[in-house]
Design an enzyme around this catalytic site. Sequence first.
Site, PDB file in Angstrom:
ATOM      1  N   LYS A   4      -2.384   1.918  12.275  1.00 16.74           N
ATOM      2  CA  LYS A   4      -1.462   0.808  12.017  1.00 16.74           C
ATOM      3  C   LYS A   4      -2.242  -0.471  11.707  1.00 16.74           C
ATOM      4  O   LYS A   4      -1.852  -1.267  10.839  1.00 16.74           O
ATOM      5  CB  LYS A   4      -0.552   0.586  13.225  1.00 16.74           C
ATOM      6  CG  LYS A   4       0.368  -0.641  13.130  1.00 16.74           C
ATOM      7  CD  LYS A   4       1.258  -0.601  11.896  1.00 16.74           C
ATOM      8  CE  LYS A   4       2.408  -1.585  11.905  1.00 16.74           C
ATOM      9  NZ  LYS A   4       2.200  -2.911  12.409  1.00 16.74           N
ATOM     10  N   SER A  21       5.916   0.298  11.490  1.00 13.07           N
ATOM     11  CA  SER A  21       5.904  -0.645  10.371  1.00 13.07           C
ATOM     12  C   SER A  21       7.198  -0.580   9.589  1.00 13.07           C
ATOM     13  O   SER A  21       7.773   0.489   9.406  1.00 13.07           O
ATOM     14  CB  SER A  21       4.730  -0.338   9.424  1.00 13.07           C
ATOM     15  OG  SER A  21       4.744  -1.227   8.333  1.00 13.07           O
ATOM     16  N   HIS A  39      -3.409  -0.213   8.220  1.00 15.64           N
ATOM     17  CA  HIS A  39      -2.218  -0.469   7.392  1.00 15.64           C
ATOM     18  C   HIS A  39      -2.012  -1.964   7.227  1.00 15.64           C
ATOM     19  O   HIS A  39      -1.795  -2.459   6.114  1.00 15.64           O
ATOM     20  CB  HIS A  39      -0.999   0.171   8.051  1.00 15.64           C
ATOM     21  CG  HIS A  39       0.324  -0.331   7.542  1.00 15.64           C
ATOM     22  ND1 HIS A  39       0.845  -1.569   7.905  1.00 15.64           N
ATOM     23  CD2 HIS A  39       1.229   0.211   6.697  1.00 15.64           C
ATOM     24  CE1 HIS A  39       2.000  -1.758   7.303  1.00 15.64           C
ATOM     25  NE2 HIS A  39       2.262  -0.692   6.565  1.00 15.64           N
ATOM     26  N   ASN A  40      -2.083  -2.708   8.321  1.00 18.39           N
ATOM     27  CA  ASN A  40      -1.861  -4.153   8.250  1.00 18.39           C
ATOM     28  C   ASN A  40      -2.964  -4.849   7.465  1.00 18.39           C
ATOM     29  O   ASN A  40      -2.705  -5.826   6.756  1.00 18.39           O
ATOM     30  CB  ASN A  40      -1.763  -4.744   9.660  1.00 18.39           C
ATOM     31  CG  ASN A  40      -0.419  -4.461  10.314  1.00 18.39           C
ATOM     32  OD1 ASN A  40       0.267  -3.524   9.941  1.00 18.39           O
ATOM     33  ND2 ASN A  40      -0.053  -5.257  11.285  1.00 18.39           N
ATOM     34  N   GLU A  48      -2.208  -4.329   3.982  1.00 17.17           N
ATOM     35  CA  GLU A  48      -1.078  -5.221   3.699  1.00 17.17           C
ATOM     36  C   GLU A  48      -1.574  -6.633   3.384  1.00 17.17           C
ATOM     37  O   GLU A  48      -1.123  -7.260   2.415  1.00 17.17           O
ATOM     38  CB  GLU A  48      -0.146  -5.233   4.908  1.00 17.17           C
ATOM     39  CG  GLU A  48       1.054  -6.147   4.814  1.00 17.17           C
ATOM     40  CD  GLU A  48       1.826  -6.167   6.117  1.00 17.17           C
ATOM     41  OE1 GLU A  48       2.099  -7.268   6.627  1.00 17.17           O
ATOM     42  OE2 GLU A  48       2.127  -5.070   6.644  1.00 17.17           O
TER      43      GLU A  48
END
Length: 486
Positions: free
Chosen positions: A186, A131, A189-190, A193
């Site tokens: 990940k 990222s 995380h997205n 986000e």
Amino acid sequence: MTSQQGDIAVIGLAVMGENLILNMANHGHTVVAYNRTTSKVDDFLGGRASGKSILGAHSLEDMVSKLKRPRRVMMMVKAGKAVDAVIEQLLPLLEPGDIIIDGGNSHFPDTERRVREVEARGFLYIGTGVSGGEEGALLGPSIMPGGSKDAWPHVKAIFQDIAAKTDKGEPCCDWVGDGGAGHFVKMVHNGIEYGDMQLICETYQMMRDGLGMTNGEMHKVFAEWNEGELDSYLIEITRDILAYRDEDGNEVVDMILDKAGQKGTGKWTVNSALDTGQPLTLIGEAVFARCLSALKDERVAAADVLPGPKAAAFKGKREPFLKNLRLALYASKIVSYAQGYQLMRAAAAEYGWNLNYGGIALMWRGGCIIRSVFLGRIKKAFDKNHDLVNLLMDPFFTRAVRKSQASWRKVVATSAKLGIPMPAISSALAYYDGYRSARLPANLLQAQRDYFGAHTYERTDKPRGEFFHTNWTGRGGSTASSAYNV
């Protein structure tokens, strides 16, 4: 030049692949660059890679021949079938113990499958989240590797060299876990986000449409907020976007069509939450907000037909409300991370991963899109209590939400009165109120399920684990369904 001198190979010379190669070379590693369109390799070597410790390859065989053993090959190709195709082309060229790395945005179940398949054939496999976008790839991304743990010692130095560093010099990269754990983290995380971006966008719309603020005025507010507890990359770029003008003096943000795109990682996060039974309501609303934005033509037509508040303008004083807005944004952000960590905990239990939750916060401290001061507090919370069931239960975050609560409620109430949608901020408050409720109306829901489907229920005056059925109509009999999920 002699053969077998490359430390690692990278397949795929789009901007992320190129920048990661340059980052590796800048940290003293020799990299073999390969792209299916070989003219890209030549252009790269004659341009940005010129004079650096970067070797070109015009075929996979050529690439493999230039690598030290165990060979480390990192794919930076489009997620999906392309990854499987490259793996199948690579495996006949490699030897047992060689390592294949997927640095793309692959869906974690695909990575779980690939780890099993590649290991069964004697090789090692890493699926790693990366990222930070183009700039992060070049200057230091957040890297989240998982898969074959035996591969980690062979890539650790390279990954931690090129990763972003915290203020204390700690690399924003560490081993996440087995199987698809790296790509799962990940993905979360997205998802966070998505949530963070939607929260900021709702705040922007309240400022613009509710408070009647200009872009310049909003720029100043976001600049101030970036100096406090909201200090983060996304607040920082929002500040910059609101001040940006093109060569003709136009404020560019006002010229952009309000129709959002998405690549699917937010949807994957929400689907995973549904699969594990976790209430990821805020991120779900963020995904659906993008879906709603995509209905641009329908919204334009509806704007002329569907009624709303007649006086859609804020009547109070701006400065106190801006303070309320800041605290509502902060409290909602806490909920977003609390939900994301709940999802990771549920997935760890389901897939047998031993996730280091404080370490994950550390990996997100620098390089990645959601990097913020806030993450330092999350790391401290999980370092203090690895078994923390919900971020809201940590004393620091409990105090922060308590301090923000009155402001949060005022903002949500004001948005309803003005007809300004705040789906993520309002759903965050609804989740908070639901989570702090010792009693929810699910007793009535269970009664309904038992009434029409004989799904049974537990009783408050009996031990947990005993199930009962009522013949509500006198016609249903005593037979109960065996399906009961809680």
